[in-house]
Design a protein around this motif. Sequence first.
Motif, PDB file in Angstrom:
ATOM      1  N   TYR A  27      81.485 114.758 110.550  1.00  0.00           N
ATOM      2  CA  TYR A  27      80.906 115.265 109.304  1.00  0.00           C
ATOM      3  C   TYR A  27      80.605 116.756 109.302  1.00  0.00           C
ATOM      4  O   TYR A  27      80.690 117.400 108.261  1.00  0.00           O
ATOM      5  CB  TYR A  27      79.603 114.504 108.968  1.00  0.00           C
ATOM      6  CG  TYR A  27      79.831 113.065 108.597  1.00  0.00           C
ATOM      7  CD1 TYR A  27      80.153 112.126 109.571  1.00  0.00           C
ATOM      8  CD2 TYR A  27      79.741 112.636 107.272  1.00  0.00           C
ATOM      9  CE1 TYR A  27      80.374 110.804 109.241  1.00  0.00           C
ATOM     10  CE2 TYR A  27      79.956 111.310 106.934  1.00  0.00           C
ATOM     11  CZ  TYR A  27      80.273 110.404 107.919  1.00  0.00           C
ATOM     12  OH  TYR A  27      80.497 109.093 107.584  1.00  0.00           O
ATOM     13  N   ASN A  80      77.422 108.979  99.741  1.00  0.00           N
ATOM     14  CA  ASN A  80      78.587 108.438 100.465  1.00  0.00           C
ATOM     15  C   ASN A  80      79.261 109.538 101.301  1.00  0.00           C
ATOM     16  O   ASN A  80      79.115 110.732 101.042  1.00  0.00           O
ATOM     17  CB  ASN A  80      79.566 107.726  99.530  1.00  0.00           C
ATOM     18  CG  ASN A  80      80.101 108.540  98.377  1.00  0.00           C
ATOM     19  OD1 ASN A  80      80.474 107.997  97.343  1.00  0.00           O
ATOM     20  ND2 ASN A  80      80.158 109.846  98.523  1.00  0.00           N
ATOM     21  N   SER A  81      79.973 109.077 102.320  1.00  0.00           N
ATOM     22  CA  SER A  81      80.524 110.016 103.317  1.00  0.00           C
ATOM     23  C   SER A  81      81.267 111.220 102.735  1.00  0.00           C
ATOM     24  O   SER A  81      81.037 112.340 103.199  1.00  0.00           O
ATOM     25  CB  SER A  81      81.429 109.274 104.290  1.00  0.00           C
ATOM     26  OG  SER A  81      80.651 108.446 105.105  1.00  0.00           O
ATOM     27  N   ALA A  96      83.712 108.254  96.806  1.00  0.00           N
ATOM     28  CA  ALA A  96      84.251 107.345  97.824  1.00  0.00           C
ATOM     29  C   ALA A  96      85.275 106.381  97.243  1.00  0.00           C
ATOM     30  O   ALA A  96      86.089 105.818  97.968  1.00  0.00           O
ATOM     31  CB  ALA A  96      83.132 106.546  98.477  1.00  0.00           C
ATOM     32  N   CYS A  97      85.207 106.143  95.930  1.00  0.00           N
ATOM     33  CA  CYS A  97      85.954 105.020  95.354  1.00  0.00           C
ATOM     34  C   CYS A  97      86.867 105.442  94.214  1.00  0.00           C
ATOM     35  O   CYS A  97      86.422 106.132  93.293  1.00  0.00           O
ATOM     36  CB  CYS A  97      84.985 103.994  94.774  1.00  0.00           C
ATOM     37  SG  CYS A  97      83.598 103.651  95.837  1.00  0.00           S
ATOM     38  N   GLY A 123      88.975 111.513 102.665  1.00  0.00           N
ATOM     39  CA  GLY A 123      88.055 110.538 103.257  1.00  0.00           C
ATOM     40  C   GLY A 123      87.614 109.434 102.328  1.00  0.00           C
ATOM     41  O   GLY A 123      86.663 108.711 102.622  1.00  0.00           O
ATOM     42  N   ALA A 124      88.311 109.281 101.204  1.00  0.00           N
ATOM     43  CA  ALA A 124      87.917 108.236 100.250  1.00  0.00           C
ATOM     44  C   ALA A 124      88.948 107.108 100.274  1.00  0.00           C
ATOM     45  O   ALA A 124      89.964 107.182 100.961  1.00  0.00           O
ATOM     46  CB  ALA A 124      87.796 108.814  98.854  1.00  0.00           C
ATOM     47  N   ARG A 169      88.845 109.656 108.825  1.00  0.00           N
ATOM     48  CA  ARG A 169      88.407 108.370 108.324  1.00  0.00           C
ATOM     49  C   ARG A 169      89.595 107.454 108.122  1.00  0.00           C
ATOM     50  O   ARG A 169      90.708 107.908 107.874  1.00  0.00           O
ATOM     51  CB  ARG A 169      87.782 108.620 106.960  1.00  0.00           C
ATOM     52  CG  ARG A 169      86.503 107.888 106.713  1.00  0.00           C
ATOM     53  CD  ARG A 169      85.723 108.698 105.721  1.00  0.00           C
ATOM     54  NE  ARG A 169      85.243 107.887 104.588  1.00  0.00           N
ATOM     55  CZ  ARG A 169      84.213 107.092 104.665  1.00  0.00           C
ATOM     56  NH1 ARG A 169      83.591 106.945 105.782  1.00  0.00           N
ATOM     57  NH2 ARG A 169      83.803 106.439 103.609  1.00  0.00           N
ATOM     58  N   ALA A 172      91.324 103.592 103.525  1.00  0.00           N
ATOM     59  CA  ALA A 172      91.062 102.220 103.108  1.00  0.00           C
ATOM     60  C   ALA A 172      91.635 101.943 101.725  1.00  0.00           C
ATOM     61  O   ALA A 172      91.554 102.782 100.832  1.00  0.00           O
ATOM     62  CB  ALA A 172      89.555 101.962 103.111  1.00  0.00           C
ATOM     63  N   CYS A 296      86.253  98.227  99.290  1.00  0.00           N
ATOM     64  CA  CYS A 296      85.338  97.171  99.802  1.00  0.00           C
ATOM     65  C   CYS A 296      84.779  96.299  98.688  1.00  0.00           C
ATOM     66  O   CYS A 296      83.917  95.449  98.929  1.00  0.00           O
ATOM     67  CB  CYS A 296      84.245  97.830 100.624  1.00  0.00           C
ATOM     68  SG  CYS A 296      84.924  98.820 101.975  1.00  0.00           S
ATOM     69  N   GLU A 298      82.933  96.897  95.972  1.00  0.00           N
ATOM     70  CA  GLU A 298      81.654  97.113  95.294  1.00  0.00           C
ATOM     71  C   GLU A 298      81.776  97.873  93.986  1.00  0.00           C
ATOM     72  O   GLU A 298      80.805  97.953  93.235  1.00  0.00           O
ATOM     73  CB  GLU A 298      80.654  97.810  96.230  1.00  0.00           C
ATOM     74  CG  GLU A 298      80.918  99.274  96.549  1.00  0.00           C
ATOM     75  CD  GLU A 298      81.882  99.478  97.711  1.00  0.00           C
ATOM     76  OE1 GLU A 298      82.609  98.531  98.052  1.00  0.00           O
ATOM     77  OE2 GLU A 298      81.921 100.586  98.268  1.00  0.00           O
ATOM     78  N   ALA A 481      76.958  99.336  98.253  1.00  0.00           N
ATOM     79  CA  ALA A 481      78.087  99.671  99.114  1.00  0.00           C
ATOM     80  C   ALA A 481      77.845  99.119 100.518  1.00  0.00           C
ATOM     81  O   ALA A 481      76.717  98.800 100.877  1.00  0.00           O
ATOM     82  CB  ALA A 481      78.222 101.192  99.170  1.00  0.00           C
ATOM     83  N   GLY A 484      78.768 101.539 105.787  1.00  0.00           N
ATOM     84  CA  GLY A 484      79.223 101.420 107.177  1.00  0.00           C
ATOM     85  C   GLY A 484      78.863 102.630 108.026  1.00  0.00           C
ATOM     86  O   GLY A 484      78.339 102.491 109.139  1.00  0.00           O
ATOM     87  N   SER A 485      79.117 103.833 107.528  1.00  0.00           N
ATOM     88  CA  SER A 485      78.826 105.036 108.321  1.00  0.00           C
ATOM     89  C   SER A 485      77.458 105.606 107.999  1.00  0.00           C
ATOM     90  O   SER A 485      76.723 106.004 108.901  1.00  0.00           O
ATOM     91  CB  SER A 485      79.881 106.107 108.044  1.00  0.00           C
ATOM     92  OG  SER A 485      81.153 105.605 108.345  1.00  0.00           O
ATOM     93  N   ILE A 486      77.109 105.663 106.719  1.00  0.00           N
ATOM     94  CA  ILE A 486      75.841 106.350 106.405  1.00  0.00           C
ATOM     95  C   ILE A 486      74.636 105.573 106.922  1.00  0.00           C
ATOM     96  O   ILE A 486      73.603 106.165 107.200  1.00  0.00           O
ATOM     97  CB  ILE A 486      75.690 106.690 104.902  1.00  0.00           C
ATOM     98  CG1 ILE A 486      75.730 105.443 104.029  1.00  0.00           C
ATOM     99  CG2 ILE A 486      76.718 107.720 104.482  1.00  0.00           C
ATOM    100  CD1 ILE A 486      75.304 105.704 102.589  1.00  0.00           C
TER     101      ILE A 486
HETATM  102  N1  UDP Z   1      85.737 104.074 102.456  1.00  0.00           N
HETATM  103  C1  UDP Z   1      86.949 104.599 102.870  1.00  0.00           C
HETATM  104  N2  UDP Z   1      87.243 104.646 104.216  1.00  0.00           N
HETATM  105  C2  UDP Z   1      86.369 104.200 105.154  1.00  0.00           C
HETATM  106  C3  UDP Z   1      85.141 103.663 104.738  1.00  0.00           C
HETATM  107  C4  UDP Z   1      84.849 103.619 103.386  1.00  0.00           C
HETATM  108  O1  UDP Z   1      87.745 104.993 102.049  1.00  0.00           O
HETATM  109  O2  UDP Z   1      86.676 104.286 106.358  1.00  0.00           O
HETATM  110  C5  UDP Z   1      85.410 104.038 101.004  1.00  0.00           C
HETATM  111  C6  UDP Z   1      85.753 102.722 100.353  1.00  0.00           C
HETATM  112  O3  UDP Z   1      86.058 102.934  98.989  1.00  0.00           O
HETATM  113  C7  UDP Z   1      84.454 101.956 100.467  1.00  0.00           C
HETATM  114  C8  UDP Z   1      83.471 103.059 100.168  1.00  0.00           C
HETATM  115  O4  UDP Z   1      84.026 104.202 100.830  1.00  0.00           O
HETATM  116  O5  UDP Z   1      84.420 100.908  99.561  1.00  0.00           O
HETATM  117  C9  UDP Z   1      82.079 102.841 100.639  1.00  0.00           C
HETATM  118  O6  UDP Z   1      82.061 102.419 101.988  1.00  0.00           O
HETATM  119  P1  UDP Z   1      80.819 102.702 102.930  1.00  0.00           P
HETATM  120  O7  UDP Z   1      79.573 102.481 102.134  1.00  0.00           O
HETATM  121  O8  UDP Z   1      80.985 101.925 104.180  1.00  0.00           O
HETATM  122  O9  UDP Z   1      80.973 104.268 103.219  1.00  0.00           O
HETATM  123  P2  UDP Z   1      80.021 105.340 103.945  1.00  0.00           P
HETATM  124  O10 UDP Z   1      79.537 106.257 102.872  1.00  0.00           O
HETATM  125  O11 UDP Z   1      78.938 104.626 104.695  1.00  0.00           O
HETATM  126  O12 UDP Z   1      80.940 106.069 104.873  1.00  0.00           O
END
Ligand code: UDP
Length: 634
Positions: A27, A80-81, A96-97, A123-124, A169, A172, A296, A298, A481, A484-486
Amino acid sequence: GSEAPGKLEGIESWATWVGLNLLYERYLVKRKGFVVETPNEALERVASFVAEAELSLGGSLDAARQEFYEIMSSGRFMPNSPTIMNSGTKYHQLAACFVIPLEDDMDSIFSALNTAAWVFKTGAGAGFDFTPLRGRGSPLSFGGTASGPVSFMKLFDEVADVIKEGGRRRAAMMGVLHDVHVDLEDFINSKLSGGLENFNISVGVHDAFMMAAASDSEWNLYDPNECPQLVGLLSGDLPDLWRRCSPRRTVRASSLLEEAARAAWETGDPGLVFLDTINQHNPTPRLGRIRATNPCGETPLLSWEACNLGSLNLGRYVKDEGIDWELLEHDIRIAVRFLDDVIETSWYPRPEIEAAVKRTRKIGLGVMGWADMLAKLKIPYDSDSALYLADKLMEFIAYVARDESNRLSRERGPYPEFPGSIHKDGRFNFEPQVSSSQIYDESKVSDAVHSIVNSRPKLDWDRVRSEMMEGTRNATMTTIAPTGSISIIADASSSIEPFYSLIYIRQSSLFSWVELNRFLRDWLQESNNLNAEKIKDVIRHGGSVRGLSWVPSDVQAVLGTALDIDWRWHVRMQAVFQRWVDNAVSKTVNMRRDATVDDVKGVFIEAWRLKCKGITVFRDQSKGVQVMSVNQNI
Ligand code: UDP
């Protein structure tokens, strides 16, 4: 390092080394391979960059910057990341989506791939509805026959593989195919033999399909090449399709559902996406129907839409054996403002995406640390008390979030599609709602939980409704959501999931580590049990304390793990949060290894009945590689 003299501040004062490591690896901004900022500086970068929106929107940049920094550096909120990674950088794509549309022609398919590549690079993740693509064996205009949606998914998978090389990342994707498509069985079984690693797959099902499965009726499958109108259908349109189009094949709906359950039992895929429920809650029906979700699940989105997310860390709001409602309200308002500002400051990979995003201004405020909150309050996850608290807590978040969006609308104007929306007519996104009594039994809620809920500020939904009808800033407010990472960065349990295991090895692509659940550790310490023998006993018991004779029953109840908890409670928890969530809830129904195909079918049917928008199961050890696994040989 931790040896440095002086007082640590902000995130550096509370982050775990695992969280800091993740920040450093993925990050923090790097130049020539070297990290050039500290974790606090990264959060300052995010706060300043996002707050720049205030300049054009007539707010106060300095005030916003400070408030944004404060809620993040205290660990109470994380965006989100992509927002953390990309704020202030060249390609400052912050959402992210995404959902990217596909049509049944080469140009459209390759242009979607191109857009997806940009989404992955930042990263999305992206979701796609593959239903418009003609079935395998269907004729092509230049002669020859089509290879079908699944073969195109392999192409997308290859591209994702290439892009993620060197990326920070996983690329996905969500692949959706609707239950009327002729290649349905190919799709359902497409992950059985490996491959499609970058995809989650979901069957888009209609209520009519679920009812046909329940009554063991026949179900028609069509080729979109012969019946283009099958794209984007809802149950109400099916009789017309049945009259006007001739099916390619007819199968029993129950055997299709069985086949999906069997594949999900074996690999975790497919999940289901409930198309009618999703579209009943579509806030802007004039813009079309929702046919797919993000990776994922959501965030169900219209074609070209994107959504930025952020999550409140619930564990941080526990105070004096109750909930600090004032602090929570304060943070919800700032988080909503933050996410609305993200829409303005983000860079978009395509003009179509920017236009779609700015037309509806969807945001997704959610939660993480739910299991932490429950453990702190000593409430078992699998209890009516937990479901009741979830209901009242999420209602509060939905209420304050919508109230804040109405206020922002008075300051900044409503979202452009507002005149054609359900909000203009005074309908909230979460209406109609499944009744709470279908999900839990209020008479079984403990006095302690009643008193936490009784201390909640009074909600005046009528006022919020009438103000919303004058204008509101965002077509959706809330999303749960996976975090996973945050959640690792914020040192929180993930999303609304129970603890996966009390002792486990977490594996990322970079490293693996062992974690002992903090509540277990505290209890072991207090009760003089913190020794190797006892820890080994928990490990031998699969990372759980339920059933260990030396652990008192109240501790066993509060420290239930994902695999201890019966699937019915998993589904109820998802459903109770969904009651108040505008978008959807990402949740994995974790099942024990000995769960049956019938159990999986039970999960599917129950989730549909309780008006979830989608459902995913995962049976322990059913896949070779698991992100989290209980390891017996630590
Ligand atoms: N996502 C992605 N790659 C990843 C993890 C997440 O593209 O490796 C996207 C995907 O659309 C997922 C959304 O980010 O539905 C939210 O995932 P998460 O809450 O785990 O993301 P964080 O913000 O924790 O990284």
